[in-house]
Every structure is written in structure tokens, then in C-alpha cells.
Design an enzyme around this catalytic site. Structure first.
Site, short mmCIF file in Angstrom:
data_model
loop_
_atom_site.label_atom_id
_atom_site.label_comp_id
_atom_site.label_asym_id
_atom_site.label_seq_id
_atom_site.Cartn_x
_atom_site.Cartn_y
_atom_site.Cartn_z
N ASP A 580 0.84 -1.20 0.00
CA ASP A 580 0.00 0.00 0.00
C ASP A 580 0.88 1.26 0.00
O ASP A 580 2.09 1.19 0.24
CB ASP A 580 -0.90 -0.01 1.24
N GLU A 583 2.58 5.13 -4.23
CA GLU A 583 2.60 6.06 -5.38
C GLU A 583 3.92 6.83 -5.55
O GLU A 583 4.17 7.25 -6.69
CB GLU A 583 1.44 7.05 -5.23
N ASP A 746 -9.10 2.91 -2.62
CA ASP A 746 -10.02 3.37 -1.56
C ASP A 746 -11.31 3.90 -2.18
O ASP A 746 -11.48 5.11 -2.39
CB ASP A 746 -9.34 4.45 -0.72
#
Length: 1073
Positions: A580, A583, A746
């Protein structure tokens, strides 16, 4: 620069002159003195006392008074030795009781090694410059109005194309950077179906290489295949160019004369921080891809796609986690019934007409920040670096484009272990092992299949990777729990975040060995001056692994990462990893933690879900219709919170940067992309962060998520050398599918996002990442019974099937509502019966590049009314799903593709054929709550096994076959078998099924020993009468088969005795007559 790895001797380098780093230099950090140690001890003691309950505090005070009284009596000689011993034992028992009844729930969910009032990163730490995107800026300059374009010269032909020089055709415009005056052009046919066009600066050196070149080591470059001598002649693609008024080119399809790409009428702009080129497009075009984006499947003609990986949640049309700069363009042509000539059909709505489609693909191999502008009649590409590296795939079908793209450019998707296709349960908010175990027990109690239980960041010690919170997720208790679920054939997957905690160097008790080991390996990203870049994520101030430096300078990020994951596996016996925040995300602008590590651990600069002032109060659309009282209460609380919120001034003075000749403005490029977060450094690692060796984050930002998946894949191979690694990641790039799957990020507990999950999944089929699913029932906000019922059924037909939601929201495990439990079990029963089919379909994706989830338009390419169909989909080529996606609805409209050309569809539930439907007709289908319409395509043979609570139970059950006959009474299919886990299986089998003339033939090849017998065969569309059924010439007793004449369904059971050695141990035929 001197950095020590010892916990007793650790120093971070001082910060540099980056505009994102605080101006003052940090002083040398010294280690705690005795006074600071004692101060820390008393702070911990005070915090421990604060955690005691009322009864515990009374016992403690009583014990102290009692101890003082006993001690005084002993010193005065009033107590004998025996009495003193009894009193001492009583005191010890009291103290033991004191510790025992200390309420466990009072231990903070986020533990802190510093046990003091937690510091919060300032909210303005994640605020950058106010940037207005150029596409919205009325003051922005249109490059086409002032830039001169280029002229081609010095053309040199090759066997499969040509080379040429491109030189600036006039005065440099320098509109968003410095014009590159001399370019090189390469045109080459790399294969008969693939054309490569590359434009890059003629002079590239080591000092600017990564400004313009995407290294093969990061993203492999497609190569010329075989003998290219005949490619130009045999390809259906034609490249032409002109030099007047300036250089432009066309790519045309020879077979129908259709111009696929045409830069005529626009100027090529090529600067050191800005590239622009574009093409005209036909009226009402159909483009797909250009992900990752929350949008309808067909992109439409009014969309700006930004390629900049960002941690922003699933915001509609925004740039989010991943980047896939490829599109597919499908064009429909009406066929003249007399001449067979083709005419482009911009509005193909005549159901009686005959159409033919052609699909081609365009891949722009560029990992820099980009924008793609889709407008009514054209497409425009803009990039903030890199080069023009275009690959045209001729098609003419989606299947051929997607396969060629994967084989030539990004690689085939990783094969997954069999168990990964079971059901997965997760949430942010499982507070300890006991709660996790309770969830597992509840699935068993309600007889709902559960394959894998997941942990979000709750399990971590203060949100730190590779460390469990010993109070709530202790290793011994975890080992016992994991041993139990593994014995029950279930699995466990924890989350691992992308940022690494940087401990407080003034506090020995805050030591964090993974950080120290990373420092030893030069594993972390740097500031421009060579000091460690320190951002902020969940645990507080953090550092970030430097995958780029490891690749090009042999620094140790990958080695360190592998050892940390392997070391963690020694403590927690996990089965896969969830990556997770990749980015990569940072909760502050720049190296904000360089001078303030003594404030660690730190709370994020925002309230977590469920914290006071940020309660989860939102519900799905229509919730007020079914839960009026609860909806009104939540709405009132939400309105109150909104009313008390402070609002910033609406007057904004935008920051605009201008180009400096010969110099790149890294932090604020002159061309401002439409980034959801605005400033490129907001909620991200800053563009001027520097990798070992000098490569800037600006040039490789979009590849962090790609490379962490690469590193994690190989780390898992170090743990399980013979097993396929299971990884689900958030950020990805073109080619990430060869290492990992992806979940949709999300999302929200809204009906709209249930719909968006379908176009998301179809897009990732194009991107070569078939292992895709979303947070079922929604991640953010509260779900409700109706939405969760529908969503649990829909996701049962996605390859990756997981329910997950946020901290503070209402629980949404399927057993929470009886209706959801029933709906889930009904859909899971189908999914688990279809596991052999799903596994086989996925194997074909892995081995050939075919898709697992499919758009209707791909399987039925000559029906233009399917171009925008994204509320239905196919799982493989045989199963069609038509979910109800509307709140309160009890029916759903759906089409039955192919019926005009003879395709038959059978209802999964009653096994009968759908009749009376015309081409393109929207049919209203009953879909009461708890029912999801599913159909079987005629002409297909589908292998099944008996549903179970785990995939292991399914694999050990007898086989079945569903034979869906087409209009000619024929059918075909296949089944792939292996051990379900090996990276390179020692044994595999393929079983080919063919039905002709009322005879089913099963022809196995390979050596995988499957012992399960064939139990039953169901034939749909059987024409009676039938008097005899035979297997390999032996008659099946009439009591074991039945023909339901009205529905034309032949059910044959009791075949176990005929296939006791295994259903696929030898070839057999089953006939009915």
C-alpha cells in the site's frame, strides 16, 4: 556523510539546500543522559498509571499503604517471620490482580514506543503552492499558436523502416521549457502487426539521459522480432509522412483505408520539460484504456487523463494510483449488403444493418508525468519529459491487440495460486488477534466460505513495517492462530506500507532495527545534497526505499527489503503480501522530517476515520428510504460538523512558473498538469528527491509502485522458492501484472462505485493485470444491507474477491446481515463451483495474454450497440453476468449479445434457453434482492466441482461438466490442471472437450494426477427423445439420468463408478441418443 547503524550510535545527515527543506541546519544529535533516561522512565510510569482503571488504581494505592504498614510493623518487631511471609504473598497476589484486571481496551490502538502525548504533523505541512492546471488557466499559452514545428531531412531507409533527422523549423518558442532543436526519428516495423515510431533528442548524454530516455532496465523496450524483411509489405499498417508546411505523419490501415493516427494540422513540440503531439479522431470515436481512472469504460470525448501516481482515493476522473499509457480504438463500419464495401458508422444504431469492427492499439512508452486530452475530434498527448516512443498494434480485434501488447511490451500476467481465487476478508479496525479469530469463527458459524483473512495497519507496532504490536498482535499468539487457520486450509495476508519509520535518535527506546539496517545498505531516497529524504506517513516521519538507486548503482534497497520481509516471515507465517501507499505517498511537502525526528512517533496531519470530529457518518444513496431514523441522525450530525468547520478564503493567487533557458524547474514545471493534489509535492515525495546516482524523482515518480512490486515478488521467492508469489499492490505501471494483482483502491460505499468496479476491472484486463478486484461493499463510509448484498454477489465473479472497509465505519462482514449472508452464499456457491473454470481462464490469461474479465463488445465485436456496455460483463468466454446496480430495484435491463447471429444463452439457475430476444434489445430481467442473473453461453463446455468452504475442499471434490449446446448441437471447452501453487509445476494436464453429434469427448494430455472422479454432466439444449446414455460404450442406468423435456435439459449423474481412477486419467466419450 556519516551514518551509523548501531542503536547506540545513530545519526541522520543534516539537511541540504532544497527549497522543500527547512532553512536551518540541524545540530548534531546526542544520546540520552541519565537525567533524560529518568525523565523518560517517569513519563512512561505516568502514562502507565493513566491507563489503569478505577479499580486498578484503588488496588495500587491500597497496596502501597499496605506495604508501608507491613514494613513498619516488621521493623518494629511486631511481626513474626511466618506472618511476614503470609503478608508478602498476599501483597504479591494483590499486585498480580492489579496487572490482570488492567483493562486491555485501554491500550491505545496505535501504540507508541515513546509513551508521551503524541505529536501531530502540522496540517499545513502538506500544503504546497496554489497551482492552476494549464487546461483551466485562461492565461496559459497554446503551444500550437507559437511553436514552429520541425522539418525532416537526411532520410535513411532500412529493411523495415527508415531513420531521419528532425530540425526545428523556425524560431524556438520555449513555451514550457527549452526547445530541443535537433531530434532523431526512427520508424520501424518490429513485427507484421506492430509499428514503432520514436522521436528523441539527437544528442543525449549521461547528464541528461533520464530526462529523455526510459531505461530498458525499468520498462523493457519492445524489440524487432524474427526476420523483418517482409514486415513492411505484409503489415496492414502503412506509415506516410509529409514535410509541408512542417513534418507530420499518418498511420493508415491498408485493408480499409482508415487513417488511424494523423498529426497533420498540428505542430510537434519538443522541449526539455514539455512534449506535445496529437492526432485527429473520427466522429463519436470509441477509446478505451488510458488508466488508471474511475470512469465509464468508454472514455468519451471530453476527458483529460493525467498520468501522475497519486494517493487521492477513488476520485472520479482524477489521476489516482497507477499509470497505463495505452489506448484501444474500436471503429465500426457498416457493410454494404450488395458490394460489401465499408463505410465508417459514427452512429451505428440500425439493428438490422450489418457491421464490421476494427480495433487497433497505441502504446506511448513514457513513464514521465503526462496528460492526454480527449476532445470532440482529436487526441493530444503532453508529457513533462521522456520522449515520443509509440507502438501501434494493428489488431484488428481487441484480443489480438491485447495479446500482442503483452507479448511484446509488458509481459504476461503472473499465474496465481489456486487459493487466491477464494474469498478474502479484511478491514481497517480489527484491533487484535482475538477479533481476527472471532471473524474467522463467525464465517465458520454461518457457513460462509472464507479462504484468507487479512490485516490492515492495525497489527503494526505504531504503524511500523515488519513489527507487530506485542500487546495486541503478539507473535506467540499470532503463531498459534496462524497454525490453526493453516491446518484448516485458510491463509493470511498482512499489509506492508511503502515508507519506513525513521526513529527518534534522542530516544534509545525508540530504536527501529529495520531503519538501521536500511541505512547500512544505503537503501533510502536522498535529498539533493545527499542527506536522507524524510517525509511523513502513518508512523510519523519516514524514509523511502530507493529502488532506482538499487537498480543502477547497486545500492541495497532490494537486498534490504528482501531480508526484512524474510525476517518478518520468521515471526509471522504469512502467505502473501499487500503493498500500500506506493505512489509513493507522503503526508508532507518535501523532507519535512529532517530536523524534527525527536518528535517521532507523530500522528498524521489529519484526523483518522472514527476519531472525534471525524466520525463516519455517510451512507449509501437511498439509505434514508430504508433506514429513515438512522439516516436522519447521521445527516444531522454531519450537518453540524460541516457547519462548525472553518473555511479558507476563496480568493486564490495562483503560482505560475516560467521556463529558464537550459534549466529544468523540477519542483514546479512551467506546464502545470491537472494533478488532483495540485503541487506535485503535495501528498507525495517531492520531485527533487534524489536517487543514489543522481536520478531525480521527477523523472521516475510513476515507477515507484512498479518497482516495489518487483522487489516484493523476488523477496517472496526468497521465502517460497517454488511457489508463485501472491501480491496485491496499489500503485502500478505498464507491466506490473507480471508480478502482482491490483485492487481498486479506496473506493466508497456508494452504488456508483459498485458500478465503477466493472469498467475498472475491464480496463485492467487491457492492462495485463487480470488479478483485479475492489473493496467489496465499499471502503470509505458506511455500507448497508442492500448495497452489500448486491456487491457481495457482483464481486463473486471478479478474479480477486475481497471485502474491506475503513476504520470507524460500521462492520460489513457478510454475516452482519442475514440477507447479505444468504446473498453471499448463493453467489459464492456459483463461484466455488466455477473455480476450475476460473482457474483455467486465468491460466490462459497467464500463458497467452487473453483476458479473464471481458467486455461484451470484445466477444461480439460486430455489434456497435455494445461499445458502451459496462453494466454487464463476461467471465471468460462462457459466463455472462448482469448485476443489479440500482438501489431499490428488483429488475435489471440487459442485452443478450450475439442472438442475431445465432448465439444461445442459458439461464444458470433453471438451465433453459433465453428466447424471443432481438439483437441489441434491452430485456428486463427479474433480479430480486439476493439474486444475480448469470447466463451460460451456448457452444461452451464448463468444468465444475462441488462448492465448499475452502478452495482445498473444492479441489478434493468430484468433477462435473456443464455442456451448453449451440444452435447446431455442438460445444467445446477446456480444463487446465496443476498443483495450484508451483512457480514451475512438475506436472500439468490439459483436457480438451468437444461435443458433436450428441457425443461428448474428453481428451486429456499431460501428466498431472488428479484422482477425483467425474460425478455428473448436465447438457443444456438437448433435443429429445433420448432412450440411452453411454460412457465409453457402457450404458448408464436409466435411473442415473433424466431428460427434462420442456427445458431440454439432460442431467446425468452416478458417473463416479465409471471414472473411479480419476475423471481425466484416460480419454472417454459420453453419448446420448
Amino acid at each position: 556523510m556519516e551514518i551509523f547503524s548501531s542503536t547506540s550510535q545513530r545519526r541522520l545527515p543534516v539537511q541540504g539546500s532544497s527549497p522543500y527543506i527547512n532553512a536551518e541546519e540541524s545540530a548534531d544529535l546526542h544520546f540520552p543522559t541519565l537525567i533524560s533516561f529518568l525523565t523518560s522512565y517517569f513519563v512512561q510510569l505516568e502514562t502507565w498509571y493513566g491507563n489503569l482503571g478505577t479499580i486498578s488504581r484503588l488496588l495500587l494505592i491500597s497496596s502501597l499503604i499496605y506495604s508501608f504498614t507491613v514494613s513498619s510493623s516488621w521493623r518494629s518487631g511486631q511481626l513474626s517471620r511466618g506472618t511476614m511471609l503470609r503478608y508478602t504473598m498476599l501483597l504479591l497476589a494483590t499486585l498480580l490482580t492489579l496487572f490482570t484486571i488492567t483493562p486491555g481496551q485501554q491500550i491505545p490502538t496505535t501504540t507508541s514506543t515513546a509513551l508521551r502525548e503524541e505529536y501531530t504533523v502540522p496540517p499545513d505541512a502538506d500544503v504546497g503552492q496554489d497551482i492552476i492546471p494549464n487546461i483551466f488557466d485562461s492565461k496559459a499559452i497554446n503551444p500550437q499558436s507559437i511553436c514552429p514545428g520541425y522539418k525532416a531531412s537526411n532520410v535513411k531507409n532500412t529493411t523495415n523502416g527508415f531513420l531521419a533527422d528532425l530540425d526545428l523549423a523556425g524560431k524556438a518558442c520555449n513555451v514550457y521549457g527549452t526547445d530541443i532543436e535537433a531530434l532523431s526519428l526512427l520508424v520501424e516495423f518490429q513485427a507484421v502487426d506492430r509499428l514503432h515510431i520514436e522521436i528523441l533528442p539527437r544528442y543525449v548524454g549521461s547528464e541528461n539521459y533520464t530526462w529523455f530516455i526510459l531505461p530498458d532496465e525499468l520498462i523493457p523496450k519492445p524489440q524487432v522480432e524474427g526476420n523483418p524483411d517482409s514486415y513492411i509489405e505484409n503489415s496492414d499498417l502503412l506509415f506516410t509522412w509529409v514535410n509541408e508546411p512542417t513534418f507530420s505523419f499518418q498511420v493508415t490501415r491498408k485493408s480499409n483505408g482508415d487513417v488511424l493516427f494523423n498529426t497533420t494540422g498540428s505542430e510537434l513540440v519538443y522541449e526539455n520539460q514539455f512534449i506535445e503531439f496529437g492526432s485527429s479522431l473520427p466522429e463519436n470515436y470509441n477509446l478505451y484504456g488510458l488508466g488508471e481512472v474511475i470512469h465509464g469504460f468508454r472514455l468519451g470525448n471530453n476527458l483529460t487523463r493525467t498520468f501522475f501516481a497519486a494517493d487521492v482515493g477513488d476520485i472520479i476522473d482524477a489521476n489516482i494510483y497507477g499509470n497505463h499509457p495505452i489506448y484501444l480504438d474500436t471503429r465500426y463500419f457498416e457493410v454494404d449488403k450488395d458490394t460489401q464495401e465499408l463505410k465508417y458508422a459514427s452512429d451505428a444504431t440500425d439493428r438490422s444493418a450489418q457491421y464490421k469492427s476494427y480495433t487497433h492499439g497505441v502504446f506511448q512508452r513514457n513513464a514521465h508525468t503526462q496528460e492526454v486530452l480527449l476532445r470532440e475530434s482529436n487526441i493530444t498527448w503532453r508529457a513533462l519529459g521522456g520522449n515520443i516512443d509509440l507502438y501501434f498494434y494493428e489488431g484488428p480485434t481487441q484480443d489480438s491487440v491485447t495479446k500482442s501488447y503483452q507479448h511484446s511490451a509488458i509481459g504476461l500476467p503472473a499465474m496465481q495460486q489456486y487459493w487466491t481465487f477464494g474469498y478474502h476478508q479484511c478491514r481497517w479496525g480489527y484491533n487484535n488477534w482475538s477479533e481476527v479469530e472471532s471473524v474467522v469463527d463467525n464465517f465458520a458459524k454461518f457457513e460462509i466460505p472464507l479462504e484468507t483473512i487479512w490485516s490492515d495497519i492495525d497489527y503494526m507496532n505504531a504503524y511500523r513495517d515488519f513489527e507487530n504490536d506485542e500487546n495486541r498482535f503478539g507473535y506467540a499468539e499470532g503463531a498459534k492462530f496462524l497454525r490453526r487457520i493453516h491446518e484448516q486450509n485458510m491463509h493470511y495476508v498482512p499489509i506492508i506500507d511503502s515508507a519506513i519509520y525513521a526513529p527518534d535518535p534522542t530516544n534509545i527506546s525508540d530504536a527501529y532495527p529495520p531503519f538501521d539496517r536500511g541505512i547500512e545498505q544505503d537503501a533510502f531516497l536522498l535529498n539533493p545534497n545527499g542527506s536522507i529524504y524524510v517525509g511523513a506517513v502513518w508512523p510519523g516521519y519516514t524514509v523511502f526505499p530507493d529502488w532506482i538507486g538499487a537498480l543502477f548503482n547497486d545500492t541495497g534497497a532490494n537486498r534490504w527489503w528482501a531480508r526484512e520481509i524474510q525476517g518478518y516471515h520468521y515471526k509471522i507465517d504469512f502467505d502473501g503480501i499487500w503493498i500500500d501507499m506506493s505512489e509513493v505517498s507522503s503526508f508532507c511537502v518535501g523532507s519535512c522530517g529532517s530536523n524534527v525526528l525527536d518528535r517521532n512517533p507523530a500522528h498524521p496531519p489529519f484526523e483518522l476515520p472514527g476519531e472525534p470530529g471525524n466520525e463516519v457518518l455517510k451512507y449509501p444513496e437511498g439509505f434514508e428510504l430504508t433506514n429513515a431514523t438512522e439516516a436522519a441522525s447521521a445527516s444531522a450530525a454531519l450537518s453540524s460538523r460541516t457547519a462548525t468547520a472553518t473555511h479558507a478564503s476563496t480568493t486564490v493567487s495562483y503560482f505560475r512558473s516560467t521556463p529558464t533557458p537550459g534549466v529544468r524547474n523540477i519542483n514546479w514545471p512551467p506546464y502545470a498538469i491537472n494533478n488532483y493534489n495540485g503541487d506535485l509535492a503535495v501528498h507525495a515525495v517531492s520531485p527533487n528527491a534524489t536517487h543514489h546516482g543522481g536520478i531525480l524523482e521527477y523523472d521516475v515518480h510513476n515507477l515507484f509502485g512498479h518497482q516495489i512490486l518487483n522487489a516484493t515478488y523476488h523477496a517472496l521467492l526468497g521465502i517460497f522458492p517454488t511457489k508463485r508469489p501472491f501480491i496485491i499492490g496499489r500503485s502500478q505501471f505498464a507491466g506490473s501484472g507480471k508480478w502482482a494483482g491490483h485492487w481498486g483502491g479506496d473506493n466508497y460505499s456508494l452504488w456508483a462505485y459498485m458500478f465503477f468496479s466493472i469498467p475498472q476491472a475491464l480496463s485492467f484486463s487491457l492492462f495485463g493485470i487480470p488479478m483485479f478486484g475492489v473493496d467489496t461493499c465499499g471502503f470509505a463510509d458506511n455500507s448497508d444491507m442492500e448495497l452489500c448484498s448486491r456487491w457481495m454477489q457482483l464481486s463473486a465473479f471478479f478474479p480477486f474477491y475481497r471485502n474491506h472497509n475503513t476504520l470507524g465505519a460500521a462492520s460489513q462482514e457478510p454475516y452482519i446481515w442475514s440477507a447479505v449472508a444468504d446473498a453471499s452464499k448463493a453467489a459464492m456457491k456459483i463461484r466455488y463451483a466455477l473455480l476450475p473454470y476460473i482457474y483455467t481462464t486465468f491460466y490462459l490469461s497467464h500463458s497467452t495474454g487473453s483476458t479473464t474479465m471481458r467486455a461484451l463488445a470484445w466477444e461480439f465485436p460486430n455489434e456497435p450497440w455494445l461499445a458502451n456496455a459496462d453494466r454487464q460483463f463476461l467471465l471468460g468466454d462462457s459466463i455472462m453476468v448482469t448485476p443489479c446496480l440500482v438501489q431499490g430495484a428488483t429488475t435489471v435491463d440487459g442485452v443478450f449479445p450475439g442472438v442475431g447471429s445465432g448465439t444461445i444463452w442459458y439461464d444458470w439457475y433453471n438451465k433453459t434457453a433465453i428466447t424471443g430476444v432481438s439483437p441489441g434489445q434491452n430485456v428486463t430481467i427479474d433480479a430480486p434482492l439476493g439474486h444475480i442473473p448469470v447466463y451460460v453461453r451456448g457452444g461452451k463446455v464448463i468444468p465444475t466441482q462441488q462448492p465448499g468452504l475452502t478452495t482445498t475442499a473444492v479441489r478434493e471434490s468430484p468433477w462435473g461438466l456443464i455442456v451448453a449446446l449451440d444452435s447446431t448441437g455442438q460445444s467445446a471447452g477446456g480444463l487446465y490442471l496443476d498443483d495450484g501453487e508451483s512457480l514451475t509445476p512438475n506436472a500439468t494436464s490439459w483436457i480438451e472437450f468437444v461435443v458433436q453429434n450428441s457425443t461428448l469427448r474428453a481428451s486429456p494430455s499431460g501428466n498431472y494426477p488428479d484422482p477425483n472422479p467425474l460425478s455428473n454432466v448436465t447438457v443444456l439444449g438437448t433435443q429429445g427423445p433420448i432412450s440411452k446414455v453411454q460412457l465409453n460404450g457402457q450404458e448408464v442406468h436409466s435411473s442415473a439420468w433424466n431428460l427434462e423435456t420442456s427445458g431440454k435439459v439432460l442431467t446425468i449423474s452416478g458417473l463416479d463408478s465409471f471414472t473411479a481412477k480419476g475423471a481425466w486419467s484416460e480419454e472417454w466419450t459420453l453419448s446420448w441418443s
